[in-house]
Design a protein around this motif. Structure first.
Motif, PDB file in Angstrom:
ATOM      1  N   THR A 112     128.067  37.876  88.644  1.00 39.16           N
ATOM      2  CA  THR A 112     127.610  36.899  89.625  1.00 39.16           C
ATOM      3  C   THR A 112     126.594  37.523  90.574  1.00 39.16           C
ATOM      4  OG1 THR A 112     129.687  35.689  89.514  1.00 39.16           O
ATOM      5  CG2 THR A 112     128.357  35.365  91.490  1.00 39.16           C
ATOM      6  N   ALA A 113     126.740  38.792  90.844  1.00 40.47           N
ATOM      7  CA  ALA A 113     125.807  39.515  91.714  1.00 40.47           C
ATOM      8  C   ALA A 113     125.701  40.947  91.229  1.00 40.47           C
ATOM      9  CB  ALA A 113     126.288  39.480  93.168  1.00 40.47           C
ATOM     10  N   ARG A 114     124.607  41.576  91.586  1.00 39.27           N
ATOM     11  CA  ARG A 114     124.400  42.992  91.263  1.00 39.27           C
ATOM     12  C   ARG A 114     124.189  43.724  92.573  1.00 39.27           C
ATOM     13  NH1 ARG A 114     123.577  44.090  85.805  1.00 39.27           N
ATOM     14  NH2 ARG A 114     123.389  42.222  84.519  1.00 39.27           N
ATOM     15  N   TRP A 115     125.198  44.460  92.968  1.00 35.26           N
ATOM     16  CA  TRP A 115     125.187  45.182  94.225  1.00 35.26           C
ATOM     17  C   TRP A 115     124.901  46.657  93.984  1.00 35.26           C
ATOM     18  CZ3 TRP A 115     130.234  42.486  96.304  1.00 35.26           C
ATOM     19  CH2 TRP A 115     129.888  41.213  96.753  1.00 35.26           C
ATOM     20  N   PRO A 116     124.710  47.452  95.034  1.00 35.64           N
ATOM     21  CA  PRO A 116     124.394  48.872  94.823  1.00 35.64           C
ATOM     22  C   PRO A 116     125.412  49.596  93.952  1.00 35.64           C
ATOM     23  CG  PRO A 116     123.965  48.276  97.088  1.00 35.64           C
ATOM     24  CD  PRO A 116     124.580  47.074  96.451  1.00 35.64           C
ATOM     25  N   GLU A 117     126.683  49.214  94.021  1.00 30.42           N
ATOM     26  CA  GLU A 117     127.672  49.897  93.191  1.00 30.42           C
ATOM     27  C   GLU A 117     127.631  49.427  91.747  1.00 30.42           C
ATOM     28  OE1 GLU A 117     129.943  46.633  95.526  1.00 30.42           O
ATOM     29  OE2 GLU A 117     128.308  48.073  95.847  1.00 30.42           O
ATOM     30  N   GLY A 118     126.880  48.337  91.456  1.00 31.79           N
ATOM     31  CA  GLY A 118     126.749  47.849  90.094  1.00 31.79           C
ATOM     32  C   GLY A 118     126.999  46.351  90.011  1.00 31.79           C
ATOM     33  N   PRO A 119     127.048  45.778  88.784  1.00 30.16           N
ATOM     34  CA  PRO A 119     127.312  44.343  88.623  1.00 30.16           C
ATOM     35  C   PRO A 119     128.719  43.977  89.069  1.00 30.16           C
ATOM     36  CG  PRO A 119     127.305  45.456  86.497  1.00 30.16           C
ATOM     37  CD  PRO A 119     126.832  46.457  87.494  1.00 30.16           C
ATOM     38  N   VAL A 120     128.869  42.776  89.638  1.00 31.48           N
ATOM     39  CA  VAL A 120     130.153  42.308  90.163  1.00 31.48           C
ATOM     40  C   VAL A 120     130.430  40.932  89.570  1.00 31.48           C
ATOM     41  CG1 VAL A 120     131.493  41.786  92.231  1.00 31.48           C
ATOM     42  CG2 VAL A 120     129.769  43.588  92.297  1.00 31.48           C
ATOM     43  N   CYS A 121     131.606  40.749  88.965  1.00 32.17           N
ATOM     44  CA  CYS A 121     131.969  39.460  88.363  1.00 32.17           C
ATOM     45  C   CYS A 121     132.327  38.456  89.458  1.00 32.17           C
ATOM     46  CB  CYS A 121     133.129  39.638  87.383  1.00 32.17           C
ATOM     47  SG  CYS A 121     134.687  40.139  88.141  1.00 32.17           S
ATOM     48  N   ASP A 122     132.478  37.193  89.056  1.00 35.55           N
ATOM     49  CA  ASP A 122     132.686  36.140  90.045  1.00 35.55           C
ATOM     50  C   ASP A 122     133.992  36.303  90.815  1.00 35.55           C
ATOM     51  OD1 ASP A 122     131.832  33.425  91.124  1.00 35.55           O
ATOM     52  OD2 ASP A 122     133.814  32.951  90.333  1.00 35.55           O
ATOM     53  N   PRO A 123     135.158  36.594  90.169  1.00 36.18           N
ATOM     54  CA  PRO A 123     136.375  36.771  90.976  1.00 36.18           C
ATOM     55  C   PRO A 123     136.254  37.904  91.989  1.00 36.18           C
ATOM     56  CG  PRO A 123     136.948  36.457  88.667  1.00 36.18           C
ATOM     57  CD  PRO A 123     135.469  36.631  88.715  1.00 36.18           C
ATOM     58  N   CYS A 124     135.660  39.026  91.575  1.00 32.74           N
ATOM     59  CA  CYS A 124     135.514  40.151  92.513  1.00 32.74           C
ATOM     60  C   CYS A 124     134.479  39.839  93.585  1.00 32.74           C
ATOM     61  CB  CYS A 124     135.131  41.416  91.753  1.00 32.74           C
ATOM     62  SG  CYS A 124     136.410  42.014  90.621  1.00 32.74           S
ATOM     63  N   TYR A 125     133.452  39.074  93.227  1.00 28.79           N
ATOM     64  CA  TYR A 125     132.429  38.684  94.204  1.00 28.79           C
ATOM     65  C   TYR A 125     133.052  37.827  95.305  1.00 28.79           C
ATOM     66  CZ  TYR A 125     128.343  36.128  95.988  1.00 28.79           C
ATOM     67  OH  TYR A 125     127.398  35.546  96.793  1.00 28.79           O
ATOM     68  N   THR A 126     133.823  36.827  94.892  1.00 28.08           N
ATOM     69  CA  THR A 126     134.480  35.959  95.869  1.00 28.08           C
ATOM     70  C   THR A 126     135.501  36.729  96.698  1.00 28.08           C
ATOM     71  OG1 THR A 126     134.176  34.072  94.384  1.00 28.08           O
ATOM     72  CG2 THR A 126     135.796  33.833  96.145  1.00 28.08           C
ATOM     73  N   ALA A 127     136.259  37.611  96.040  1.00 26.31           N
ATOM     74  CA  ALA A 127     137.261  38.395  96.772  1.00 26.31           C
ATOM     75  C   ALA A 127     136.598  39.312  97.796  1.00 26.31           C
ATOM     76  CB  ALA A 127     138.101  39.202  95.796  1.00 26.31           C
ATOM     77  N   ALA A 128     135.448  39.899  97.442  1.00 23.01           N
ATOM     78  CA  ALA A 128     134.766  40.796  98.375  1.00 23.01           C
ATOM     79  C   ALA A 128     134.246  40.045  99.587  1.00 23.01           C
ATOM     80  CB  ALA A 128     133.617  41.507  97.661  1.00 23.01           C
TER      81      ALA A 128
END
Length: 709
Positions: free
Chosen positions: A235-251
């Motif tokens: 869902t997003a690509r952050w400095p630590e790497g790609p992030v899936c939708d559940p982890c994106y929402t949780a973050a």
């Protein structure tokens, strides 16, 4: 040619460039730096790679400037001309890593030099994000307004033209070509075709090509999530790497006490569930988790929805717009509905309902005054399920008076049954039977009982049996008053379901429409019961397994320990649970039953915390111990049965085993009082379990407290 300061030849037409390196010297410098970066590569291959990229004087100058820092600058892959040289060297056998974005780690894209390394255009736009001058949210700049202030893509004024289909001036989604007009965003629809993957006719990309693909079947690239490690579409690509939708929402929703400032903030460092520091307190704070995800209304750090608002604020705004209609204020009659919607525990579900629900659209019409707020309006709606949900919302919030929907559904069932009966005489008989016996009995039951719903399945079965029996007689050219016992016996050979005609024939005989006929009683068929070992294993699992939902644990224990029917379990209210000191009591009938631990603790927790899966528009508090999705209504027995079956618990066999066990230990009178059973039912269970009333009478005779003078 003349000699330059360092001995190289300078072109005589260089003018003001005289004294600087000539293009040939720059090219040789680039070749030398590239050769130093890949020492094992042949010099001719390095020269060929440089010549393939440096095809113009501007490209030579850009390469020379970018590589002036030394061979390590080649690994950066930025600016794009350096990335092209790196790819040329890799194609010729150089052992160099493919250039990737320093923020999102994606490859195959031109990179731009930045403070953190080479970044792709998308990440560069995010690095240069600014607060939009219109909505105030920090977003990538999509343009400038008339005063040259930054504007985001959502707020940007896009060119508008008259639509060739609706005629209104709007943003154009498809430009006119090949004689076709411009189509605006409201009128545009993707062409439909048979999807090459799911074989369904849907709006498809490449609809005119050989392999059309619908939106649902369009493949999405996957990558290993930097937080959970699962291979999912990022869902997003952050400095630590790609992030899936559940982890994106949780973050975006991970809140807690920051270890640095000790404030309740979103925790972002270190990345993932172990975060303990907020964005302001960490030296590695990143823009994607800082100011760009702060609600513009309440300043809460959360996942944002419309116009930079958190789900709760977005729900408050959208519900207000829907219920204000054409005015500035919400109608007073609908104010309780508005308060119930914005107080929901699941604002995202409420936002979806307001956006897509047919019931929400009807509610907007009621608020605008175009339709009346009445049961009749809901009855006439073409979508009964959507209207039924809105009816539950309005009834639960005291906007509409409550009515017995099950009884009305039986009346509609009767109307449909009569419409399918061709004979006027048979239609008259079924109507009279249903009106004066079935519906009259249902109305008395609804007035007498305090249950949340009227159970009408038996009534439907009786009406259907009467209509089918009369149809069967008419096919044989026999009237009801001519039917004999032989005719009835022949009808009953069709199966056990036909024995339900007994109630109709009793009414017909008493009313003088038929001669007395005998429908024999079917033999008892107790069915299977759960074994003793399986029953106690299920009880232990429900009492001690914390991974099972609390609703299922309590409901399953009430079934396995007290033999309660699912319809009675779902109808339990919070008032039936009382606490006296350290003791917990539950009232099934007239008497309070002492509940032992650990079930008592589970029952108290369920009554205190309640189920969180309440529907949109539900009142803030519920009287039901097991509230359902419909506002103001409990969980349905069928849904509870489905939940318990997933745990390996089937209601009827479990209830037979429980009542058999209890009947072997308790007298029938005690069993009937405690479990709210009919006396005859309790007697039958005691008899089947091997006991009778004499044991209870003997106990009364032996107890001195029950002896009288």
């Amino acid at each position: 040619m003349v000699a330059g300061e360092d001995g190289c030849e300078v072109h005589p037409l260089a003018g003001r460039q005289a004294g600087r390196r000539c293009p040939l010297c720059r090219r040789e410098q680039i070749i030398a730096i590239a050769a130093a970066a890949v020492p094992g590569m042949a010099p001719l291959a390095v020269r060929a790679a440089v010549n393939a990229v440096a095809t113009s004087p501007q490209a030579v100058r850009d390469l020379a400037a970018a590589l002036s820092a030394g061979p390590d600058a080649l690994q950066l892959g930025a600016p794009p001309v350096v990335g092209r040289l790196l790819n040329e060297l890799r194609e010729r056998g150089a052992a160099l890593a493919e250039p990737t974005c320093a923020m999102c780690a994606r490859s195959g894209r031109p990179l731009t030099r930045s403070d953190c390394g080479g970044v792709c255009p998308r990440c560069r736009r995010r690095q240069l994000a600014m607060a939009c001058s219109r909505c105030g949210v920090v977003k990538p700049v999509a343009g400038r307004d008339q005063d040259h202030r930054p504007v985001c893509a959502r707020c940007q004024d896009r060119p508008q033209r008259p639509c060739g289909q609706c005629g209104r001036t709007r943003r154009i989604a498809r430009r006119g070509r090949d004689g076709l007009p411009d189509i605006c965003v409201a009128c545009f629809k993707m062409p439909e075709a048979i999807c090459s993957r799911c074989q369904q006719r849907r709006p498809c990309s490449f609809a005119t090509g050989p392999n059309p693909v619908c939106i649902q079947c369009t493949p999405r690239a996957t990558a290993a999530c930097a937080h959970c490690g699962n291979e999912r579409p990022p869902t997003a690509r952050w400095p630590e790497g790609p992030v899936c939708d559940p982890c994106y929402t949780a973050a975006l929703r991970r809140r807690g006490t920051c270890a640095g400032c000790r404030q309740q903030r979103r925790l972002v460092d270190p990345p993932g569930p172990a975060a303990t520091i907020c964005a302001d307190c960490t030296a590695t704070a990143t823009l994607h988790l800082n100011a760009s995800h702060v609600c513009t209304d309440c300043a809460t750090e959360d996942k944002l929805y419309e116009r930079g608002r958190c789900p709760r604020c977005a729900l408050r705004r959208r519900a207000g717009q829907l219920l204000r209609g054409q005015g500035d204020l919400i109608p007073p009659a609908l104010t309780p509905v508005y308060e119930a919607i914005i107080a929901t525990d699941t604002p995202r579900s409420a936002l979806n309902w307001l956006r897509k629900g047919s019931g929400a659209a009807l509610l907007a019409q009621m608020a605008a005054g175009t339709v009346a707020v009445s049961h009749e309006t809901l009855d006439a709606h073409p979508r009964p399920r959507a209207a039924g949900y809105l009816r539950a919302v309005l009834v639960a919030n005291k906007v509409l008076p409550a009515r017995d929907e099950a009884l009305l559904a039986t009346e509609r069932f009767l109307t449909d049954t009569l419409a399918g009966t061709p004979s006027p005489t048979d239609r008259h008989l079924v109507h009279a039977y249903a009106t004066w016996r079935v519906l009259n009995r249902l109305r008395r039951s609804a007035q007498r009982g305090a249950r949340p719903r009227t159970y009408t399945r038996h009534a439907h079965v009786n009406i259907s049996a009467a209509a089918h029996f009369l149809d069967w007689l008419r096919e044989r050219e026999i009237t009801l008053d001519q039917a004999s016992q032989g005719d009835l016996d022949q009808w009953l050979t069709g199966g056990h379901a036909r024995y339900q005609v007994r109630d109709f024939l009793c009414w017909a005989a008493r009313s003088g429409h038929a001669r007395p006929l005998l429908v024999p009683t079917l033999g008892s068929n107790p069915g299977q019961a759960t074994s003793k070992d399986e029953r106690w294993a299920l009880i232990a699992k429900l009492l001690h397994d914390d991974t099972i939902d609390l609703t299922d644990r309590v409901a399953g224990c009430l079934l396995l320990l007290y033999g309660q029917q699912l319809s009675r379990i779902t109808a339990i209210t919070t008032n039936q649970v009382t606490t006296t000191g350290n003791q917990v009591f539950l009232r099934f009938g007239r008497e309070d039953v002492l509940i032992p631990e650990p079930l008592a603790g589970l029952l108290q927790t369920l009554g205190r915390e309640g189920r969180r899966y309440l529907g949109v528009g539900s009142p803030p508090t519920s009287i039901w111990l097991f509230p359902g999705m419909l506002p103001g209504r409990p969980l349905t027995p069928s849904r509870l049965g489905e939940r318990l079956r997933k745990l390996g618990l089937r209601a009827q066999p479990a209830r037979r085993a429980t009542l058999t066990d209890l009947a072997a230990q308790l007298p029938a009178a005690v069993l009937a009082d405690l479990l709210n059973l009919a006396p005859t039912t309790a007697v039958n269970w005691v008899r089947d379990a091997g006991g009778d009333w004499s044991r209870y009478a003997a106990q009364l005779a032996q107890d001195p407290s029950h002896q009288t003078c």
